[in-house]
Structures are given as C-alpha cells and as structure tokens.
Design a protein around this motif. Structure first.
Motif, PDB file in Angstrom:
ATOM      1  N   GLN A 142      -0.710  -2.498  -2.375  1.00  0.00           N
ATOM      2  CA  GLN A 142      -1.836  -3.405  -2.570  1.00  0.00           C
ATOM      3  C   GLN A 142      -1.957  -3.745  -4.054  1.00  0.00           C
ATOM      4  N   ASN A 143      -2.692  -4.801  -4.342  1.00  0.00           N
ATOM      5  CA  ASN A 143      -2.906  -5.252  -5.718  1.00  0.00           C
ATOM      6  C   ASN A 143      -1.575  -5.445  -6.463  1.00  0.00           C
ATOM      7  N   LEU A 144      -0.668  -6.177  -5.815  1.00  0.00           N
ATOM      8  CA  LEU A 144       0.662  -6.394  -6.372  1.00  0.00           C
ATOM      9  C   LEU A 144       0.637  -7.375  -7.538  1.00  0.00           C
ATOM     10  N   THR A 145       1.515  -7.116  -8.496  1.00  0.00           N
ATOM     11  CA  THR A 145       1.680  -8.075  -9.588  1.00  0.00           C
ATOM     12  C   THR A 145       2.493  -9.251  -9.062  1.00  0.00           C
ATOM     13  N   LYS A 146       2.537 -10.309  -9.822  1.00  0.00           N
ATOM     14  CA  LYS A 146       3.307 -11.492  -9.424  1.00  0.00           C
ATOM     15  C   LYS A 146       4.780 -11.123  -9.247  1.00  0.00           C
ATOM     16  N   LYS A 147       5.331 -10.314 -10.146  1.00  0.00           N
ATOM     17  CA  LYS A 147       6.737  -9.898 -10.070  1.00  0.00           C
ATOM     18  C   LYS A 147       6.991  -9.087  -8.794  1.00  0.00           C
ATOM     19  N   GLN A 148       6.076  -8.183  -8.465  1.00  0.00           N
ATOM     20  CA  GLN A 148       6.227  -7.390  -7.245  1.00  0.00           C
ATOM     21  C   GLN A 148       6.182  -8.279  -6.009  1.00  0.00           C
ATOM     22  N   GLN A 149       5.295  -9.257  -5.999  1.00  0.00           N
ATOM     23  CA  GLN A 149       5.215 -10.189  -4.876  1.00  0.00           C
ATOM     24  C   GLN A 149       6.517 -10.971  -4.730  1.00  0.00           C
ATOM     25  N   GLU A 150       7.082 -11.422  -5.854  1.00  0.00           N
ATOM     26  CA  GLU A 150       8.352 -12.152  -5.824  1.00  0.00           C
ATOM     27  C   GLU A 150       9.475 -11.274  -5.278  1.00  0.00           C
ATOM     28  N   LEU A 151       9.527 -10.016  -5.721  1.00  0.00           N
ATOM     29  CA  LEU A 151      10.572  -9.107  -5.243  1.00  0.00           C
ATOM     30  C   LEU A 151      10.436  -8.839  -3.751  1.00  0.00           C
ATOM     31  N   LEU A 152       9.216  -8.682  -3.271  1.00  0.00           N
ATOM     32  CA  LEU A 152       9.021  -8.469  -1.828  1.00  0.00           C
ATOM     33  C   LEU A 152       9.364  -9.722  -1.036  1.00  0.00           C
ATOM     34  N   ALA A 153       9.048 -10.880  -1.559  1.00  0.00           N
ATOM     35  CA  ALA A 153       9.413 -12.136  -0.885  1.00  0.00           C
ATOM     36  C   ALA A 153      10.932 -12.266  -0.822  1.00  0.00           C
ATOM     37  N   GLU A 154      11.631 -11.912  -1.881  1.00  0.00           N
ATOM     38  CA  GLU A 154      13.099 -11.936  -1.901  1.00  0.00           C
ATOM     39  C   GLU A 154      13.655 -10.937  -0.891  1.00  0.00           C
ATOM     40  N   PHE A 155      13.063  -9.755  -0.829  1.00  0.00           N
ATOM     41  CA  PHE A 155      13.485  -8.751   0.150  1.00  0.00           C
ATOM     42  C   PHE A 155      13.314  -9.292   1.566  1.00  0.00           C
ATOM     43  N   GLU A 156      12.187  -9.942   1.836  1.00  0.00           N
ATOM     44  CA  GLU A 156      11.933 -10.510   3.165  1.00  0.00           C
ATOM     45  C   GLU A 156      12.982 -11.555   3.535  1.00  0.00           C
ATOM     46  N   LYS A 157      13.395 -12.387   2.561  1.00  0.00           N
ATOM     47  CA  LYS A 157      14.432 -13.400   2.813  1.00  0.00           C
ATOM     48  C   LYS A 157      15.757 -12.747   3.185  1.00  0.00           C
ATOM     49  N   LEU A 158      16.053 -11.599   2.544  1.00  0.00           N
ATOM     50  CA  LEU A 158      17.319 -10.914   2.785  1.00  0.00           C
ATOM     51  C   LEU A 158      17.282 -10.028   4.029  1.00  0.00           C
ATOM     52  N   SER A 159      16.109  -9.814   4.590  1.00  0.00           N
ATOM     53  CA  SER A 159      15.966  -8.937   5.753  1.00  0.00           C
ATOM     54  C   SER A 159      16.460  -9.625   7.011  1.00  0.00           C
ATOM     55  N   SER A 160      16.847  -8.792   7.962  1.00  0.00           N
ATOM     56  CA  SER A 160      17.339  -9.304   9.246  1.00  0.00           C
ATOM     57  C   SER A 160      16.948  -8.320  10.341  1.00  0.00           C
ATOM     58  N   GLY A 161      17.400  -8.599  11.531  1.00  0.00           N
ATOM     59  CA  GLY A 161      17.174  -7.691  12.654  1.00  0.00           C
ATOM     60  C   GLY A 161      17.822  -6.336  12.428  1.00  0.00           C
ATOM     61  N   ALA A 162      18.876  -6.300  11.619  1.00  0.00           N
ATOM     62  CA  ALA A 162      19.550  -5.027  11.337  1.00  0.00           C
ATOM     63  C   ALA A 162      18.703  -4.138  10.429  1.00  0.00           C
ATOM     64  N   THR A 163      17.951  -4.756   9.506  1.00  0.00           N
ATOM     65  CA  THR A 163      17.120  -3.954   8.605  1.00  0.00           C
ATOM     66  C   THR A 163      15.752  -3.664   9.189  1.00  0.00           C
ATOM     67  N   GLN A 164      15.323  -4.450  10.169  1.00  0.00           N
ATOM     68  CA  GLN A 164      14.035  -4.247  10.830  1.00  0.00           C
ATOM     69  C   GLN A 164      14.218  -4.365  12.338  1.00  0.00           C
ATOM     70  N   PRO A 165      14.946  -3.416  12.957  1.00  0.00           N
ATOM     71  CA  PRO A 165      15.284  -3.548  14.377  1.00  0.00           C
ATOM     72  C   PRO A 165      14.075  -3.485  15.310  1.00  0.00           C
ATOM     73  N   GLU A 166      13.078  -2.709  14.982  1.00  0.00           N
ATOM     74  CA  GLU A 166      11.921  -2.614  15.871  1.00  0.00           C
ATOM     75  C   GLU A 166      11.145  -3.929  15.896  1.00  0.00           C
ATOM     76  N   ALA A 167      10.925  -4.515  14.724  1.00  0.00           N
ATOM     77  CA  ALA A 167      10.203  -5.795  14.662  1.00  0.00           C
ATOM     78  C   ALA A 167      11.000  -6.894  15.355  1.00  0.00           C
ATOM     79  N   ALA A 168      12.316  -6.932  15.101  1.00  0.00           N
ATOM     80  CA  ALA A 168      13.147  -7.960  15.720  1.00  0.00           C
ATOM     81  C   ALA A 168      13.124  -7.825  17.243  1.00  0.00           C
ATOM     82  N   GLY A 169      13.240  -6.603  17.739  1.00  0.00           N
ATOM     83  CA  GLY A 169      13.204  -6.370  19.181  1.00  0.00           C
ATOM     84  C   GLY A 169      11.867  -6.726  19.791  1.00  0.00           C
TER      85      GLY A 169
END
Length: 185
Positions: A142-169
């Motif tokens: 919580q209370n993320l800095t702008k840089k942290q938000q950018e890094l998490l957004a980049e992580f989300e772009k790189l994520s797939s069903g392989a990295t989040q199998p429960e959510a994908a399923g």
C-alpha cells in the motif's frame, strides 16, 4: 438470647475477616477452569466446618496467539516478494522472552499455513503438548511510490497463466460458465 454477645461476631459464632491465600495455577489451564481450595471457604454455622473456596479462571486474550485447547494459532503477515520468491520470516514464540522469535523458511509455493509441532501449550487435562499453527497472510503493498507502481504495472504486463495459474484457471472457468449460460438462454 445472648446478653453479652461477642464483639467480633455479635453472637453468630463466626466473624468476617480478609486474608490472602497463595494459589498454584497448573500449567496449561483453560479459560473457565475451576480450582477448589478445600476448607478455605466461609466458616460453618454454629462452629461447623468451613466450606470450600472455588476459583474460576478467566484467561486474558493474547496479542499474537489464539488458543484452541493445547494448540495455538497465529497469523503472520509476509510480503508478496517473500511469498513469490521464498525467504525467511519471524514467528513469535510464546515460550521465549517477549523480544524473541523463531525463524521460519518460506518456500515459493501456494501453502498458506503450516504447523510447528509440539510448540504450543502443555495441556494439564490431556497431558500433551499442543502444536502451533501459523497462517501466512500475504500482505498487499500500500502507499506505493510512482516507481513502485510502474514496476508492478511492468510485472503485470509480463505475467501470464504460467506465473498466475490459479487466477488464469479461475477466469477461464468464469468465462466458460457465463459463455455456457449465455448460449442456453
């Protein structure tokens, strides 16, 4: 009729007085436990024997632990990085001083709870030492800095069903469910 009653008891044969007793509390008692002190109660009528004193224990709640018989339960927050990559975290240990804890290793897997066997209370009724159950709670940042938000957004772009199998399923099942319902209506 007593003409000259005793000043201490007014002729009743017993007087009110306070005294301090030492009571041994057994290890592992539970809330509501009753302890009987034979002969320590109110004096008997007309010189009769004293009654028994009963003490009912009420246990205070603990800052970290919830008790279930001889077992203890504890919730420990960990970061999402520790949950994803694994690592160590501290678990408070009730048997040590307040400022000490036990180190636990978290492997990167979906297990959200584990038990530390025979690390809880010694139960006086069942004559066994309980287990301590640790529930791991992954804390959302919580209370993320702008840089942290950018890094998490980049992580989300790189994520797939392989990295989040429960959510994908889950979302695949939801789409199938609503797709099937829409086609039948």
């Amino acid at each position: 009729m007593i003409e000259d009653p005793c000043p201490a008891c007014s002729g009743a044969g017993r007087a009110v007085r306070e005294r301090t007793l030492s009571v041994n509390i057994p290890q592992g008692v539970e809330d509501g436990t009753r302890i009987r002190l034979a002969g320590e109660g109110e004096a008997g009528v007309r010189g009769g024997p004293p009654g028994d004193l009963y003490i009912f224990l009420s246990l205070a709640t603990h800052q970290f632990f919830q008790r279930d018989g001889a077992d203890l339960h504890c919730r420990v927050p960990i970061s999402m990085v520790t949950a994803a990559l694994g690592g160590e975290f501290e678990v408070p240990d009730h048997r040590q001083r307040q400022d000490q804890s036990e180190s636990c290793r978290r492997e990167p897997n979906p297990v959200a709870a584990f038990a530390l066997h025979q690390r809880a209370c010694r139960c006086c009724v069942r004559a066994r030492t309980g287990d301590m159950y640790v529930q791991v709670v992954v804390e959302t940042p919580q209370n993320l800095t702008k840089k942290q938000q950018e890094l998490l957004a980049e992580f989300e772009k790189l994520s797939s069903g392989a990295t989040q199998p429960e959510a994908a399923g889950f979302f695949t099942k939801v789409k199938d469910f609503f797709g099937t319902r829409a086609s039948t209506q």
